[in-house]
Scaffold this motif. Structure first.
Motif, PDB file in Angstrom:
ATOM      1  N   TYR A  70       0.810  -1.212   0.000  1.00  0.00           N
ATOM      2  CA  TYR A  70       0.000   0.000   0.000  1.00  0.00           C
ATOM      3  C   TYR A  70       0.845   1.264   0.000  1.00  0.00           C
ATOM      4  CZ  TYR A  70      -3.822  -3.193   1.032  1.00  0.00           C
ATOM      5  OH  TYR A  70      -4.738  -4.211   0.966  1.00  0.00           O
ATOM      6  N   PHE A  71       1.872   1.291   0.848  1.00  0.00           N
ATOM      7  CA  PHE A  71       2.660   2.511   0.961  1.00  0.00           C
ATOM      8  C   PHE A  71       3.652   2.665  -0.181  1.00  0.00           C
ATOM      9  CE2 PHE A  71       1.043   2.146   5.269  1.00  0.00           C
ATOM     10  CZ  PHE A  71       0.674   3.453   5.522  1.00  0.00           C
ATOM     11  N   LYS A  81      -2.049   9.992  -3.831  1.00  0.00           N
ATOM     12  CA  LYS A  81      -1.509  11.346  -3.671  1.00  0.00           C
ATOM     13  C   LYS A  81      -1.327  12.016  -5.027  1.00  0.00           C
ATOM     14  CE  LYS A  81       2.494  13.832  -1.830  1.00  0.00           C
ATOM     15  NZ  LYS A  81       3.795  13.698  -1.111  1.00  0.00           N
ATOM     16  N   ASP A 116       2.093  10.225   4.895  1.00  0.00           N
ATOM     17  CA  ASP A 116       1.744   9.796   3.535  1.00  0.00           C
ATOM     18  C   ASP A 116       0.235   9.594   3.396  1.00  0.00           C
ATOM     19  OD1 ASP A 116       4.396   9.854   2.779  1.00  0.00           O
ATOM     20  OD2 ASP A 116       4.718   7.702   3.060  1.00  0.00           O
ATOM     21  N   LEU A 117      -0.395   9.003   4.418  1.00  0.00           N
ATOM     22  CA  LEU A 117      -1.846   8.829   4.385  1.00  0.00           C
ATOM     23  C   LEU A 117      -2.549  10.185   4.280  1.00  0.00           C
ATOM     24  CD1 LEU A 117      -2.373   6.066   7.116  1.00  0.00           C
ATOM     25  CD2 LEU A 117      -2.571   5.779   4.642  1.00  0.00           C
ATOM     26  N   ILE A 132      -0.815   4.265  -1.986  1.00  0.00           N
ATOM     27  CA  ILE A 132      -0.827   5.582  -1.339  1.00  0.00           C
ATOM     28  C   ILE A 132      -0.152   6.646  -2.221  1.00  0.00           C
ATOM     29  CG2 ILE A 132      -0.185   6.884   0.721  1.00  0.00           C
ATOM     30  CD1 ILE A 132      -2.355   4.696   1.103  1.00  0.00           C
ATOM     31  N   GLN A 188       4.657   7.266   7.419  1.00  0.00           N
ATOM     32  CA  GLN A 188       3.504   6.568   6.847  1.00  0.00           C
ATOM     33  C   GLN A 188       2.210   7.320   7.131  1.00  0.00           C
ATOM     34  OE1 GLN A 188       4.196   2.728   8.688  1.00  0.00           O
ATOM     35  NE2 GLN A 188       4.796   1.817   6.723  1.00  0.00           N
ATOM     36  N   ALA A 223      -2.227  11.743   0.909  1.00  0.00           N
ATOM     37  CA  ALA A 223      -3.010  11.029  -0.098  1.00  0.00           C
ATOM     38  C   ALA A 223      -4.506  11.304   0.051  1.00  0.00           C
ATOM     39  CB  ALA A 223      -2.735   9.532  -0.014  1.00  0.00           C
TER      40      ALA A 223
END
Length: 287
Positions: free
Chosen positions: A6-7, A15, A38-39, A11, A35, A42
């Motif tokens: 996911y990352f 973004k 990043d969430l 994600i 992380q 995004a």
């Protein structure tokens, strides 16, 4: 199916596309600060982390793979980065130590500037869960369909047992968790009652770090940290051991850490030290 990264994949793509979908993610509480950032970047501003306890012993019994200080750290970073965590505090795990809930109440009273739990409730036994399949090993007995099923369906017990997804149960040792959860329940009530205050904030001005404490019953409104005290506090934005801090400062950090904990702006939990103030840019006005 290839394991999802996911990352690494999803994600960054969210973004890049800037879709503004208002996504909600269930996540583990072991997220790093990057992380979590990043969430947020995004467009994921609401998460449900598996916090569920501020006792590492209880978390181990749940097989969560996290610690109490990691849970506090996540809630602090969520507030700093603008991500809202919806989470629950759960009690009543077989074999848990009632004394852990007195310690939990103390942790809660130290972090009432962070997002409170959505609910406080006894652990629920669901079909297909470990407590359903391994009840005898885990200290649970007399599993029976939740009483609501009788009112809805009016079927015999054996048929309800095959139909039900939620179950009631008793403990092998005869315990009643509601007899020892009182201090934690009261602490959660205080937490919800004080959720409106401005909290505990830090602003770094370079040579000095200003820690503003607007919590009820704060020892002082403003604490100025300089030199090694400032360095230690900034370093413990992520939880650290005393040895980590000493190595970072190149001088013994035990006295400094003890003072910061005594000032109630840092927490000592699981043998680790974590700064509690939520960082705020120096360009923002503090009232």
């Amino acid at each position: 199916m290839e394991k999802a990264h996911y990352f690494r994949d999803l994600i960054p793509e969210l973004k890049r596309r800037r879709l503004n979908l208002g996504l909600f993610f269930e996540v583990r509480a072991k997220l790093s600060k990057q992380q979590l950032r990043d969430l947020h970047d995004a467009g994921i501003r609401t998460i449900q982390p598996g916090v569920e306890s501020f006792s590492t012993d209880v978390l181990r019994s749940m097989r969560k793979g996290t610690t109490a200080v990691q849970n506090v750290q996540l809630l602090k970073w969520c507030k700093e980065l603008g991500v809202t965590p919806f989470w629950n505090l759960i009690y009543g795990f077989p074999g848990e130590n009632p004394d852990d809930y007195e310690a939990t109440a103390a942790v809660i009273d130290a972090i009432r500037h962070l997002q409170p739990p959505y609910s406080l409730g006894r652990v629920r036994l669901d079909r297909f869960s470990p407590y359903f399949f391994d009840a005898a090993v885990l200290g649970i007995r007399d599993i029976r369909p939740d009483r609501s099923y009788h009112h809805i369906y009016g079927l015999p017990d054996d048929q309800l047992a095959n139909l039900a997804y939620y179950f009631e149960y008793d403990y092998d040792d005869g315990r009643d968790p509601d007899t020892y959860i009182g201090k934690t329940r009261a602490a959660v009530q205080r937490w919800h009652g004080e959720a409106h205050h401005d909290g505990l904030i830090s602003v770094d001005h370079g040579d000095t770090l200003a820690v503003w404490d607007f919590r009820p019953r704060a020892l002082r409104t403003l604490t100025i940290l300089e030199g090694a005290r400032r360095a230690a506090y900034l370093y413990c934005d992520q939880h650290r051991s005393a040895d980590d801090v000493t190595a970072h400062l190149t001088e013994p950090g035990d006295r400094i850490l003890a003072e910061l904990v005594q000032d109630q702006i840092m927490i000592h939990l699981d043998g680790r030290y974590l700064s509690l103030a939520v960082p705020r840019p120096a360009s923002e006005t503090v009232h």
